[in-house]
Design a protein around this motif. Structure first.
Motif, PDB file in Angstrom:
ATOM      1  N   ALA A   1      -5.288  11.748   4.326  1.00 48.81           N
ATOM      2  CA  ALA A   1      -5.507  13.170   4.047  1.00 48.81           C
ATOM      3  C   ALA A   1      -5.023  14.047   5.202  1.00 48.81           C
ATOM      4  O   ALA A   1      -4.962  13.605   6.337  1.00 48.81           O
ATOM      5  N   ASP A   2      -4.671  15.272   4.908  1.00 49.43           N
ATOM      6  CA  ASP A   2      -4.247  16.182   5.966  1.00 49.43           C
ATOM      7  C   ASP A   2      -5.444  16.742   6.727  1.00 49.43           C
ATOM      8  O   ASP A   2      -5.404  16.942   7.915  1.00 49.43           O
TER       9      ASP A   2
ATOM     10  N   GLY B   1       6.538   0.683   6.537  1.00 48.72           N
ATOM     11  CA  GLY B   1       5.193   1.240   6.517  1.00 48.72           C
ATOM     12  C   GLY B   1       5.252   2.759   6.578  1.00 48.72           C
ATOM     13  O   GLY B   1       6.319   3.358   6.429  1.00 48.72           O
ATOM     14  N   TYR B   2       4.107   3.384   6.820  1.00 44.60           N
ATOM     15  CA  TYR B   2       4.044   4.843   6.887  1.00 44.60           C
ATOM     16  C   TYR B   2       3.610   5.285   8.271  1.00 44.60           C
ATOM     17  O   TYR B   2       2.709   4.703   8.868  1.00 44.60           O
ATOM     18  N   GLU B   3       4.285   6.314   8.781  1.00 46.38           N
ATOM     19  CA  GLU B   3       3.983   6.881  10.096  1.00 46.38           C
ATOM     20  C   GLU B   3       2.659   7.620   9.998  1.00 46.38           C
ATOM     21  O   GLU B   3       2.532   8.566   9.226  1.00 46.38           O
ATOM     22  N   VAL B   4       1.653   7.185  10.782  1.00 46.63           N
ATOM     23  CA  VAL B   4       0.350   7.846  10.692  1.00 46.63           C
ATOM     24  C   VAL B   4      -0.219   8.182  12.077  1.00 46.63           C
ATOM     25  O   VAL B   4      -1.434   8.176  12.267  1.00 46.63           O
ATOM     26  N   SER B   5       0.665   8.475  13.062  1.00 45.76           N
ATOM     27  CA  SER B   5       0.118   8.725  14.401  1.00 45.76           C
ATOM     28  C   SER B   5      -0.734   9.986  14.451  1.00 45.76           C
ATOM     29  O   SER B   5      -1.472  10.190  15.408  1.00 45.76           O
ATOM     30  N   SER B   6      -0.676  10.811  13.383  1.00 48.31           N
ATOM     31  CA  SER B   6      -1.573  11.968  13.339  1.00 48.31           C
ATOM     32  C   SER B   6      -3.041  11.524  13.381  1.00 48.31           C
ATOM     33  O   SER B   6      -3.919  12.291  13.762  1.00 48.31           O
TER      34      SER B   6
ATOM     35  N   GLU C   1       0.875  -1.178   0.000  1.00 52.47           N
ATOM     36  CA  GLU C   1       0.000   0.000   0.000  1.00 52.47           C
ATOM     37  C   GLU C   1       0.912   1.227   0.000  1.00 52.47           C
ATOM     38  O   GLU C   1       2.089   1.125   0.355  1.00 52.47           O
ATOM     39  N   GLU C   2       0.404   2.359  -0.436  1.00 54.40           N
ATOM     40  CA  GLU C   2       1.223   3.570  -0.470  1.00 54.40           C
ATOM     41  C   GLU C   2       0.440   4.757   0.067  1.00 54.40           C
ATOM     42  O   GLU C   2      -0.731   4.916  -0.243  1.00 54.40           O
ATOM     43  N   PHE C   3       1.078   5.545   0.910  1.00 54.81           N
ATOM     44  CA  PHE C   3       0.466   6.799   1.342  1.00 54.81           C
ATOM     45  C   PHE C   3       1.481   7.892   1.078  1.00 54.81           C
ATOM     46  O   PHE C   3       2.446   8.036   1.829  1.00 54.81           O
ATOM     47  N   SER C   4       1.292   8.632   0.016  1.00 54.32           N
ATOM     48  CA  SER C   4       2.318   9.595  -0.341  1.00 54.32           C
ATOM     49  C   SER C   4       2.368  10.703   0.699  1.00 54.32           C
ATOM     50  O   SER C   4       1.361  11.080   1.288  1.00 54.32           O
ATOM     51  N   GLY C   5       3.551  11.174   0.965  1.00 51.56           N
ATOM     52  CA  GLY C   5       3.715  12.306   1.876  1.00 51.56           C
ATOM     53  C   GLY C   5       3.854  11.913   3.332  1.00 51.56           C
ATOM     54  O   GLY C   5       4.093  12.766   4.178  1.00 51.56           O
TER      55      GLY C   5
END
Ligand SMILES: NC(=O)c1ccc[n+]([C@@H]2O[C@H](COP(=O)([O-])OP(=O)(O)OC[C@H]3O[C@@H](n4cnc5c(N)ncnc54)[C@H](O)[C@@H]3O)[C@@H](O)[C@H]2O)c1
Ligand SMILES: [Zn+2]
Length: 612
Positions: free
Chosen positions: A184-185, A132-137, A58-62
C-alpha cells in the motif's frame, strides 16, 4: 473431488493458482496444511506438472520490477525424519563424489513472512523468483533492517510477541500485515503503530541463530535442534531450514527451477492418530516389486478419514512387526496417504508366497518381494501405462483399457503397436473408441517426442526423466542398450548402483527399445553438446581446475565441459587431471600426488586440448 482425470488435474492446478494468489496478497483462503496437502496430491498425480516446477509467484501491482542477479528459489520440504535422512544421504553422496569428507550441515529457523533481497540500494521481494518488486519504500515507512542494509536475502516479518499482544485479534497471520505495508502507498493505523514500535523488520538470513554439525547428529537430534533455535527468535516460524555449508558441495548439487538441491525445509510435524492394522494388501508394481499397503481401522486425521497407510516393503513389515492386529501411530503431514510414525504393539506379519496377480512364486531380494514372471498382467499393464503416460503424446490408454488389452494378450509394446481398429473391435471396444485407440497408436508414433522421454518411458529402474536426460547429454539413444556400467558411472551424478540397475534394465528392455526405433518414432535428440568422438582428449575425463588462471577459471571449466570433460570441484580418486594456475594450495597438490592424479600446468593443459 475426482482428480483422476486430466480435467481433474487441470482443475486442481487452477485451484492451487487461485489459493496461492490469495495467500501472496495477504488474504489466504485455506490453511497451509490444507494447501500443502493439495500440492502433494498434485505431485502424486503428475510429478512433472508445471505448477510444481517453478516458484509460486507473488504480485504487487504498481511497484517497479527488479531482475534478481540469481533466482530466489523456494525450498524442498521434509516432513519426516526419513525425508531428512534422505536429504542428508544425498548431500553426502555428492560431497563424496567431489572429495569433501563429512560435509557440514547448518540449520536456521525458517521465518514465516515475505522473502526479500537487500543489496544496500535495491530492496526487492521474491516475485516469481526471477523478477521481484522494488519495495525499499518499506524502510522509509519504518521497517527496521536488522543488522543494517545490504545483507542479502532475508524475510520481512512482524515481531511475534508484539503481534500476539496487539494484533492477533485483527489479523489472521503476521504476513498479512507485512504484505499490507509493502503493497500500500499509505499504511493503516495498526501498521503505523507496529512500525513505530520497531516491530516490523527485515531479518537477513545471515543474522539468524544457527546450529552447525554433522548429518547424523542433524537427523538424530532434529527436534531438539529445532526447539532450541525456535526459542532464540521472537519471529513467526514455519519450521527450520537445513542446508549444506560447503560452497563446492552447493555448486556441485545445483538447483532445479524450484529449489536448491543443497537446501531443505524441515516442516512441523503433521497430526498423528492411533489405529490398528486390519489387513495387509499386496500390490504388484511396474518392475515386479510386490509391496504392502496397510488397511487400518477407519480413523480421522487432519480432517480426513484414513483407511490405508503406506508400508514400503516386506522388510519394513518384518523390522517393525507390522502384521494384522498391530497397533500403530500414524502421521499425515505433507503427503496424502499417511505413514507409520510408531508401532505401539507389534504383530508378526505374514508374507505372501505367490504373486497376487499371476500366482508366480515370489523371490526375495533384500527388503523386497519380486514377481519374476515377465508376463505378469499387473506388471504388463503398469509398464504400458507408464509408457503412454511418459511419452505424453497420445491419450486414451487408461488403466481399464490397458487391462482389457492385456487380458486379450496384447501385453507388450511390440504387440500393441501392431494393433488396428479391427483388432480393438474384436477385443470388445465400441466403434468410436476402437477408431480413437487405433489413431492414438499411430499418433504416439508420429508425433514428435524428446529422446529422454522415450528412454524414460521404457520404465527401467534408475532411468527416470531426469537421469535419462543426463544420460542422453552424453550418449546417443541408440548406444544406450550397449553401455557398460563403467561408462555410465563416468558421468557426473551416476553412482555404481544406478549404473548397474540401468545395465540390468537394458538387458531386458534393450530389444524393445530397438524394436520401437525400427518402427520409426519421431524422436527429437537431446540438444546439449555431446562429447566429441572418443579420440577427443578430454571426453569423459574428470578434471579439476585450481589456482589463478590466465583466462577466468569459469571460462576454462566451461570450455572443458564443452569438450566432454566432467569438471569436479575437488580432487578425488576419479580425477584424471589437476590443472594448476598460479598460487595453488600445497594441500591440494599433496593430495593429488598421493592419489596419483596427473598434475598439469595451464599451458600443458591447453597443449593437451589442442591435441599436441
Ligand atoms: N494457505 C495458502 O493458501 C497457501 C498458499 C500458497 C502457499 N502457502 C504456503 O507457502 C509455502 C510455500 O511457499 P514458498 O514457495 O514461499 O516456500 P517455502 O515455504 O518453501 O519457503 C521458501 C522460502 O523460505 C524463505 N526462508 C525463510 N527462512 C529461511 C532461512 N532461514 N533460510 C533460507 N530461506 C528461508 C526463503 O526466502 C524462501 O523463499 C507453503 O508452506 C504453503 O503452505 C499457503
Ligand atoms: Zn506376477
Amino acid at each position: 473431488m475426482n482428480i483422476n482425470t486430466d480435467t481433474g488435474i487441470a482443475e486442481l492446478a487452477a485451484r492451487l493458482e487461485h489459493y496461492n494468489a490469495a495467500y501472496r496478497s495477504g488474504a489466504p483462503e485455506i490453511s497451509d496444511l490444507e494447501y500443502d496437502l493439495l500440492v502433494e496430491t498434485l505431485r502424486g498425480l503428475e510429478p512433472e506438472h508445471p505448477f510444481l516446477q517453478r516458484v509460486e509467484p507473488e504480485e504487487f501491482s504498481g511497484r517497479p520490477e527488479v531482475r534478481h542477479p540469481q533466482p530466489m528459489l523456494s525450498t524442498e520440504k521434509a516432513y519426516t525424519r526419513e525425508d531428512l535422512a534422505r536429504f542428508v544421504a544425498r548431500v553426502r553422496k555428492e560431497a563424496e563424489e567431489i572429495g569433501v569428507l563429512n560435509p557440514l550441515f547448518r540449520v536456521t529457523p525458517k521465518l514465516d513472512g515475505l522473502a526479500g533481497r537487500d543489496d544496500g540500494t535495491v530492496f526487492a521481494t521474491r516475485g516469481n523468483g526471477e523478477v521481484g518488486y522494488e519495495v525499499s519504500s518499506a524502510f522509509a515507512k519504518g521497517m527496521v533492517p536488522e543488522g543494517g542494509r545490504g545483507l542479502g536475502m532475508g524475510e520481512m516479518v512482524v515481531v511475534r510477541s508484539y503481534f500476539d499482544a496487539h494484533l492477533a485479534g485483527k489479523f489472521e497471520h503476521p504476513r498479512n500485515l507485512v504484505v499490507g505495508i509493502v503493497s500500500a502507498d499509505t499504511v493503516n493505523e495498526d501498521a503505523r503503530r507496529a512500525l513505530d514500535a520497531g516491530a516490523v523488520r527485515f531479518v537477513p538470513y545471515a543474522m539468524l541463530p544457527r546450529w552447525e554439525g554433522d548429518g547424523d547428529e542433524l537427523v538424530r537430534c532434529m527436534e531438539d535442534i529445532a526447539e532450541e533455535l525456535a526459542a532464540e527468535v521472537d519471529y513467526p516460524l514455519d519450521g527450520m531450514v537445513a542446508e549444506a555449508v560447503d560452497e563446492d558441495v552447493r555448486r556441485s548439487m545445483g538447483a532445479t527451477n524450484h529449489h536448491h538441491r543443497w537446501q531443505i525445509a524441515i516442516k512441523r510435524k503433521g497430526d498423528t492418530a492411533r489405529t490398528t492394522v486390519e489387513d495387509v494388501v499386496w500390490q504388484v508394481g511396474r518392475t515386479g516389486k510386490v509391496t504392502p499397503v496397510l488397511c487400518v481401522a477407519a480413523t480421522s486425521l487432519s480432517g480426513a478419514t484414513i483407511r490405508r497407510v503406506t508400508a514400503h516393503n516386506a522388510g519394513f513389515l518384518e523390522k517393525n512387526g507390522l502384521g494384522v492386529g498391530a497397533e500403530i501411530e500414524i502421521i499425515r503431514s505433507g503427503e496424502v496417504i499417511p505413514k507409520v510414525e510408531a508401532v505401539v504393539h507389534a504383530a508378526a506379519p505374514e508374507l505372501p508366497a505367490e504373486c497376487p496377480s499371476c500366482a508366480a512364486k515370489l523371490i526375495r531380494e533384500g527388503d523386497f518381494l519380486l514377481c519374476p514372471d515377465e508376463h505378469c498382467p499387473a506388471q504388463a499393464v503398469q509398464a504400458l501405462e507408464h509408457w503412454f503416460k511418459t511419452l505424453g503424446n497420445a491419450d486414451w490408454f487408461g488403466r481399464k483399457t490397458l487391462e482389457r488389452m492385456a487380458a486379450a494378450g496384447y501385453d507388450e509394446l511390440e504387440k500393441v503397436y501392431e494393433l488396428g481398429e479391427e483388432d480393438f473391435r474384436r477385443m470388445g471396444f465400441g466403434p468410436v473408441q476402437s477408431s480413437n485407440l487405433a489413431e492414438a497408436v499411430l499418433l504416439s508414433r508420429t508425433r514428435p517426442v524428446e529422446d529422454w522421454r522415450f528412454l524414460a518411458a521404457l520404465g527401467v529402474e534408475g532411468l527416470g526423466t531426469g537421469d535419462s536426460r543426463r544420460l542422453l547429454e552424453n550418449f546417443r539413444l541408440e548406444e544406450v542398450p550397449d553401455l557398460t556400467a563403467e561408462r555410465i558411472e563416468a558421468i557426473h551424478g551416476f553412482g555404481n548402483v544406478t549404473a548397474r540397475s540401468i545395465v540390468d534394465g537394458m538387458k531386458r528392455r534393450g530389444p524393445t527399445l530397438r524394436h520401437m526405433l525400427d518402427l520409426g518414432f519421431r524422436i527429437l535428440p537431446t540438444g546439449a553438446a555431446r562429447p566429441a568422438d572418443a579420440a577427443a582428449p578430454m571426453a569423459g575425463k574428470h578434471v579439476v581446475f585450481t589456482g589463478k588462471m590466465t583466462a577466468s577459471r569459469e571460462a576454462m571449466q566451461e570450455q572443458a565441459r564443452a569438450l566432454g570433460a566432467l569438471v569436479q570441484s575437488a580432487v578425488n580418486a576419479k580425477t584424471d587431471y589437476l590443472v594448476c594456475g598460479e598460487k595453488v594450495g600445497a594441500a591440494k597438490l599433496a593430495k593429488a600426488r598421493q592419489i596419483g592424479t596427473r598434475i598439469l600446468t595451464e599451458q600443458e593443459y591447453l597443449a593437451l586440448v589442442d591435441g599436441k
